[in-house]
Design an enzyme around this catalytic site. Structure first.
Site, PDB file in Angstrom:
ATOM      1  N   LYS A 151     107.128 -15.836  48.751  1.00 26.50           N
ATOM      2  CA  LYS A 151     105.768 -16.178  48.292  1.00 26.50           C
ATOM      3  C   LYS A 151     105.764 -16.631  46.832  1.00 26.50           C
ATOM      4  O   LYS A 151     105.157 -17.629  46.494  1.00 26.50           O
ATOM      5  CB  LYS A 151     104.815 -14.981  48.427  1.00 26.50           C
ATOM      6  CG  LYS A 151     104.462 -14.623  49.838  1.00 26.50           C
ATOM      7  CD  LYS A 151     103.292 -13.638  49.874  1.00 26.50           C
ATOM      8  CE  LYS A 151     103.562 -12.318  49.167  1.00 26.50           C
ATOM      9  NZ  LYS A 151     104.618 -11.487  49.777  1.00 26.50           N
ATOM     10  N   ARG A 200      95.430  -7.884  49.684  1.00 24.41           N
ATOM     11  CA  ARG A 200      96.495  -7.257  50.451  1.00 24.41           C
ATOM     12  C   ARG A 200      95.950  -6.276  51.486  1.00 24.41           C
ATOM     13  O   ARG A 200      96.714  -5.602  52.164  1.00 24.41           O
ATOM     14  CB  ARG A 200      97.413  -6.500  49.493  1.00 24.41           C
ATOM     15  CG  ARG A 200      98.847  -7.056  49.488  1.00 24.41           C
ATOM     16  CD  ARG A 200      99.632  -6.226  48.519  1.00 24.41           C
ATOM     17  NE  ARG A 200     101.033  -6.402  48.584  1.00 24.41           N
ATOM     18  CZ  ARG A 200     101.733  -7.218  47.783  1.00 24.41           C
ATOM     19  NH1 ARG A 200     101.130  -8.001  46.945  1.00 24.41           N
ATOM     20  NH2 ARG A 200     103.039  -7.235  47.863  1.00 24.41           N
ATOM     21  N   ARG A 209     118.235  -9.916  46.069  1.00 21.87           N
ATOM     22  CA  ARG A 209     117.385 -10.749  45.206  1.00 21.87           C
ATOM     23  C   ARG A 209     117.543 -10.382  43.720  1.00 21.87           C
ATOM     24  O   ARG A 209     117.583  -9.205  43.362  1.00 21.87           O
ATOM     25  CB  ARG A 209     115.931 -10.541  45.642  1.00 21.87           C
ATOM     26  CG  ARG A 209     114.926 -11.294  44.844  1.00 21.87           C
ATOM     27  CD  ARG A 209     113.660 -11.468  45.610  1.00 21.87           C
ATOM     28  NE  ARG A 209     112.815 -10.270  45.607  1.00 21.87           N
ATOM     29  CZ  ARG A 209     111.553 -10.276  46.038  1.00 21.87           C
ATOM     30  NH1 ARG A 209     111.025 -11.377  46.529  1.00 21.87           N
ATOM     31  NH2 ARG A 209     110.842  -9.171  46.022  1.00 21.87           N
ATOM     32  N   ARG A 222     114.412  -5.988  40.920  1.00 16.05           N
ATOM     33  CA  ARG A 222     113.164  -5.241  40.821  1.00 16.05           C
ATOM     34  C   ARG A 222     113.377  -3.797  41.273  1.00 16.05           C
ATOM     35  O   ARG A 222     114.104  -3.540  42.217  1.00 16.05           O
ATOM     36  CB  ARG A 222     112.107  -5.899  41.719  1.00 16.05           C
ATOM     37  CG  ARG A 222     111.340  -6.985  41.014  1.00 16.05           C
ATOM     38  CD  ARG A 222     110.464  -7.775  41.943  1.00 16.05           C
ATOM     39  NE  ARG A 222     109.615  -6.975  42.828  1.00 16.05           N
ATOM     40  CZ  ARG A 222     108.658  -7.497  43.597  1.00 16.05           C
ATOM     41  NH1 ARG A 222     108.431  -8.803  43.567  1.00 16.05           N
ATOM     42  NH2 ARG A 222     107.936  -6.746  44.388  1.00 16.05           N
ATOM     43  N   ARG A 279     107.537  -1.060  52.115  1.00 17.22           N
ATOM     44  CA  ARG A 279     106.653  -2.203  51.824  1.00 17.22           C
ATOM     45  C   ARG A 279     106.357  -3.003  53.091  1.00 17.22           C
ATOM     46  O   ARG A 279     105.262  -3.516  53.269  1.00 17.22           O
ATOM     47  CB  ARG A 279     107.288  -3.102  50.749  1.00 17.22           C
ATOM     48  CG  ARG A 279     107.184  -2.493  49.351  1.00 17.22           C
ATOM     49  CD  ARG A 279     108.184  -3.084  48.381  1.00 17.22           C
ATOM     50  NE  ARG A 279     107.956  -4.471  48.090  1.00 17.22           N
ATOM     51  CZ  ARG A 279     108.892  -5.295  47.598  1.00 17.22           C
ATOM     52  NH1 ARG A 279     110.111  -4.845  47.351  1.00 17.22           N
ATOM     53  NH2 ARG A 279     108.604  -6.539  47.352  1.00 17.22           N
TER      54      ARG A 279
END
Ligand code: AMP
Length: 236
Positions: free
Chosen positions: A13, A88, A127, A161, A172
């Site tokens: 995103k 969300r 990531r 992160r 999540r």
């Protein structure tokens, strides 16, 4: 244009939002980035947000909605914005609708990025993100930087992160399915949703997204025209 981007963690995103916002000349508003900026400035909001983010949970609606509204009221967002990570859940979507209605404007589209679940976990675990710009995203295996730990684009430091651990990612994802996915039905009922696959090269996904948004806008215009025509036929 006013666009909402939806998709599970790891769908890309942030990366897509940065390109789309540039193409459409609208600001990219990411509530995750706003929270992370507060965390690095060690504000009260940052401290509160971190405790939820580290667990993979949503930050409470009250503070999230206030922060998002405040950002949407900035002068650069007067003619549109691309929302990434907000709303969300359905209450946030309702709050956004109310805020837009109060300003006499509407959303133009909701872009839903689809990606298989096993791909999400692989993408997130490797990531690495640039400290200078969260849209500079790398992957230790799929798109490694030329120099380990250094951003190819701006030489910024790459980091993982805190909420990108496998355990937090699973949480999540669960939160995404139970709380965020229902907003897709909420917006589908308003005829706003376009779904595309987020698999493939970044520029291919951007092209797919731009085409989908264009198709969606044309479809809406046509429906509006049809509506006006049928009102005319009513002879009022
Ligand atoms: P993101 O960068 O969009 O993946 O968001 C990272 C984390 O920030 C999420 O897992 C949540 O803890 C928090 N967050 C971001 N946006 C929202 C939102 N709209 N509502 C509640 N929490 C959010």
């Amino acid at each position: 244009m006013r666009i909402v981007l939806v998709g599970p963690p790891g769908a890309g995103k942030g990366t897509q939002a940065a390109f789309l916002a540039k193409n459409l000349s609208i600001p990219h508003i990411s509530t995750g980035d706003l929270f992370r900026a507060n965390i690095s400035r060690q504000t009260e909001l940052g401290k509160l947000a971190k405790s939820y983010m580290d667990e993979g949970n949503l930050v409470p609606d009250e503070v999230t909605i206030a922060m998002a509204k405040d950002r949407m009221e900035q002068p650069d967002a007067v003619n549109g914005f691309l929302l990434d990570g907000f709303p969300r859940n359905v209450s946030q979507a309702e709050a956004l609708d109310q805020a837009l209605k109060a300003d006499g404007v509407e959303l133009d589209g909701v872009l839903d990025l689809e990606v298989p679940e096993d791909e999400v976990v692989k993408r997130i675990a490797g990531r690495r993100i640039c400290r200078n710009d969260s849209s500079h995203v790398f992957h230790v295996t799929y798109s490694p930087p030329k120099k380990e730990g250094v951003c190819d684009v701006c030489d910024g430091e790459l980091y993982q992160r805190d909420d990108d651990t496998e355990e937090t990612v699973r949480k999540r994802l669960e939160v995404y399915h139970t709380q965020t996915e229902p907003i897709i039905d909420y917006y589908a009922a308003q005829g706003l949703v376009v779904t595309i696959s987020a698999l493939g090269k970044v520029d291919e996904v951007t092209k797919r997204a731009m085409d989908a948004l264009k198709g969606q806008a044309e479809g809406r215009e046509q429906r509006d025209e049809d509506k006006n025509d049928s009102r005319g036929d009513g002879g009022e």
